[in-house]
Scaffold this motif. Structure first.
Motif, PDB file in Angstrom:
ATOM      1  N   ALA A 101     -67.450 -69.726 -70.936  1.00  0.00           N
ATOM      2  CA  ALA A 101     -68.559 -70.685 -70.868  1.00  0.00           C
ATOM      3  C   ALA A 101     -68.385 -71.629 -69.684  1.00  0.00           C
ATOM      4  N   TYR A 102     -67.167 -72.118 -69.479  1.00  0.00           N
ATOM      5  CA  TYR A 102     -66.907 -72.970 -68.314  1.00  0.00           C
ATOM      6  C   TYR A 102     -67.233 -72.218 -67.023  1.00  0.00           C
ATOM      7  N   SER A 103     -66.822 -70.965 -66.944  1.00  0.00           N
ATOM      8  CA  SER A 103     -67.054 -70.168 -65.733  1.00  0.00           C
ATOM      9  C   SER A 103     -68.545 -69.992 -65.469  1.00  0.00           C
ATOM     10  N   CYS A 104     -69.299 -69.691 -66.526  1.00  0.00           N
ATOM     11  CA  CYS A 104     -70.745 -69.507 -66.380  1.00  0.00           C
ATOM     12  C   CYS A 104     -71.432 -70.806 -65.964  1.00  0.00           C
ATOM     13  N   LEU A 105     -71.049 -71.907 -66.593  1.00  0.00           N
ATOM     14  CA  LEU A 105     -71.632 -73.206 -66.238  1.00  0.00           C
ATOM     15  C   LEU A 105     -71.330 -73.575 -64.794  1.00  0.00           C
ATOM     16  N   LEU A 106     -70.091 -73.324 -64.373  1.00  0.00           N
ATOM     17  CA  LEU A 106     -69.687 -73.674 -63.016  1.00  0.00           C
ATOM     18  C   LEU A 106     -70.407 -72.798 -61.990  1.00  0.00           C
ATOM     19  N   SER A 107     -70.480 -71.501 -62.282  1.00  0.00           N
ATOM     20  CA  SER A 107     -71.179 -70.583 -61.386  1.00  0.00           C
ATOM     21  C   SER A 107     -72.655 -70.958 -61.278  1.00  0.00           C
ATOM     22  N   CYS A 131     -57.603 -73.904 -68.371  1.00  0.00           N
ATOM     23  CA  CYS A 131     -58.226 -72.703 -67.796  1.00  0.00           C
ATOM     24  C   CYS A 131     -58.253 -72.806 -66.269  1.00  0.00           C
ATOM     25  N   ILE A 132     -58.422 -71.666 -65.626  1.00  0.00           N
ATOM     26  CA  ILE A 132     -58.501 -71.612 -64.170  1.00  0.00           C
ATOM     27  C   ILE A 132     -59.860 -71.049 -63.787  1.00  0.00           C
ATOM     28  N   PRO A 133     -60.615 -71.738 -62.927  1.00  0.00           N
ATOM     29  CA  PRO A 133     -61.915 -71.205 -62.496  1.00  0.00           C
ATOM     30  C   PRO A 133     -61.767 -69.839 -61.831  1.00  0.00           C
ATOM     31  N   LEU A 134     -62.837 -69.076 -61.834  1.00  0.00           N
ATOM     32  CA  LEU A 134     -62.820 -67.756 -61.205  1.00  0.00           C
ATOM     33  C   LEU A 134     -62.544 -67.878 -59.707  1.00  0.00           C
ATOM     34  N   PRO A 135     -61.927 -66.858 -59.099  1.00  0.00           N
ATOM     35  CA  PRO A 135     -61.578 -66.917 -57.668  1.00  0.00           C
ATOM     36  C   PRO A 135     -62.747 -67.237 -56.744  1.00  0.00           C
ATOM     37  N   GLN A 136     -63.948 -66.712 -57.078  1.00  0.00           N
ATOM     38  CA  GLN A 136     -65.098 -66.950 -56.204  1.00  0.00           C
ATOM     39  C   GLN A 136     -65.525 -68.412 -56.183  1.00  0.00           C
ATOM     40  N   LEU A 140     -67.662 -71.081 -53.281  1.00  0.00           N
ATOM     41  CA  LEU A 140     -68.863 -71.814 -53.692  1.00  0.00           C
ATOM     42  C   LEU A 140     -68.641 -73.324 -53.666  1.00  0.00           C
ATOM     43  N   LEU A 141     -67.484 -73.750 -54.189  1.00  0.00           N
ATOM     44  CA  LEU A 141     -67.185 -75.184 -54.217  1.00  0.00           C
ATOM     45  C   LEU A 141     -66.981 -75.728 -52.810  1.00  0.00           C
ATOM     46  N   SER A 142     -66.274 -74.978 -51.980  1.00  0.00           N
ATOM     47  CA  SER A 142     -66.047 -75.416 -50.597  1.00  0.00           C
ATOM     48  C   SER A 142     -67.357 -75.549 -49.842  1.00  0.00           C
ATOM     49  N   SER A 143     -68.261 -74.589 -50.030  1.00  0.00           N
ATOM     50  CA  SER A 143     -69.568 -74.644 -49.357  1.00  0.00           C
ATOM     51  C   SER A 143     -70.361 -75.866 -49.800  1.00  0.00           C
ATOM     52  N   ALA A 144     -70.354 -76.125 -51.110  1.00  0.00           N
ATOM     53  CA  ALA A 144     -71.067 -77.293 -51.628  1.00  0.00           C
ATOM     54  C   ALA A 144     -70.479 -78.582 -51.068  1.00  0.00           C
ATOM     55  N   TRP A 145     -69.153 -78.628 -51.003  1.00  0.00           N
ATOM     56  CA  TRP A 145     -68.481 -79.825 -50.491  1.00  0.00           C
ATOM     57  C   TRP A 145     -68.797 -80.040 -49.006  1.00  0.00           C
ATOM     58  N   ILE A 146     -68.695 -78.984 -48.214  1.00  0.00           N
ATOM     59  CA  ILE A 146     -68.955 -79.095 -46.773  1.00  0.00           C
ATOM     60  C   ILE A 146     -70.396 -79.533 -46.528  1.00  0.00           C
TER      61      ILE A 146
END
Length: 343
Positions: A101-107, A131-136, A140-146
């Motif tokens: 569920a965390y992975s789906c929400l984050l994605s 838990c550890i987020p999925l590798p992808q 996605l997070l880096s792009s959002a941050w940049i």
């Protein structure tokens, strides 16, 4: 972030169902069934059912994302609903049960406009659940941050936006952001985050520096990695992890920057921080490879003074090398030191 039950339910009733239940169509895809089930759980506010629904489905985070129906809501209401879901997960045991569920929400959040600061809050809850987020997620997070940083916002101001939705930035969240930036070769931005996270109340720790220094080692940025290691020791008072020190020394050895490696070892010794056997051994081997036998002998004396004895092959090369350059006295001192340690 409590919101009224009436407000959410009225909004949900106004929401147009993208998957109408046509009586003439009895067979629907598993993803549609999953999304409808998740939507029903949200409508009834039985959020703790969501992890079980996702676990039961083998295509839980495939397109479309089971939380896609939330896109019909305005950002502020969508944020409130996701926050309520996250808060409900806190009480689930085992804590890792909502991992999918965390992975789906984050994605879902990261692939929508304006994903920050909500995505950072989801990362925080994911990590706190063990838990550890999925590798992808790194990309996605880096792009959002940049993208946010391109809007001329400071590191601390973006992190502190988490407070506007009821969360506080912490080291775990910042360290995951650092590892994400490093994973996609955004090392320059990672250094800025390392420098600016303190402004959000998150003092860098060993893990913060390890992520950045490790990426610098991979990029062969020898000057920068040594500077960062000295910074964490002098300014922050942190002891570098032995595996990180080994990476740094190994990188210096590969670049034949022997004097810098020796200076770094001396710096750490004087600062009172431990240097492990493997780091000493790497420096000795680096000295031998470059024909620096006297320097190798001196390093051997210092490491033996801390109870470490080099591998036998390295010892033999040190003795032979010292003899070849007429340093019998140092060779004898080294041999005597080994005898004392063995006794």
């Amino acid at each position: 972030m409590a919101i009224s039950v009436i407000k959410i339910r009225l909004s949900l009733l106004r929401f147009h169902d993208p998957f109408p239940r046509l009586s003439s169509i009895r067979l629907i895809s598993s993803v549609q069934t999953l999304e409808e089930s998740v939507r029903t759980a949200v409508e009834s506010k039985t959020y703790q059912q969501i992890p079980g629904l996702l676990i039961a489905s083998k295509e839980s985070c495939q397109n479309p994302n089971p939380f896609s129906f939330l896109s019909a809501f305005p950002l502020h209401l969508r944020t409130q609903i996701i926050d309520e879901i996250l808060q409900s997960f806190i009480y689930i045991r085992p804590r890792s049960h909502p991992q999918i569920a965390y992975s789906c929400l984050l994605s879902y959040t990261l692939q929508n406009p304006n994903p920050l600061p909500l995505a950072l809050a989801i990362v925080q809850r994911t990590l706190r659940a063990g838990c550890i987020p999925l590798p992808q997620t790194h990309l996605l997070l880096s792009s959002a941050w940049i993208n946010r940083r391109h809007q001329s916002q400071s590191v601390s101001s973006i992190l502190l936006e988490m407070q506007s939705i009821g969360y506080r930035p912490d080291n775990g969240t910042c360290n995951y952001l650092l590892s994400s930036l490093c994973a996609v070769d955004e090392l320059t931005e990672a250094v800025k985050v390392l420098t600016g996270m303190g402004g959000a109340g998150c003092v860098p720790d060993s893990q913060s520096y390890d992520a950045v220094i490790g990426a610098m080692c991979a990029a062969r940025r020898t000057k920068d990695m040594v500077e960062k290691m000295k910074e964490m020791v002098e300014k922050i008072g942190l002891a570098p992890r032995q595996e990180t020190l080994v990476k740094v020394v190994g990188t210096l050895r590969a670049g034949k920057k022997i004097s810098i490696a020796v200076d770094l070892i001396e710096f750490l010794e004087k600062a009172g921080f431990p240097v492990g056997f493997e780091s000493y051994q790497l420096v000795v081997e680096a000295c031998l490879e470059c024909g620096e036998y006297v320097l190798a002998g001196k390093i051997v004396m210092r490491m033996s003074g801390r109870g470490f004895i080099p591998y036998i092959r390295a010892r033999q090369k040190v003795f032979e090398g010292l003899a070849s350059v007429g340093q019998q006295e140092l060779a004898s001192a080294v041999r005597q030191k080994f005898i004392e340690l063995k006794s």
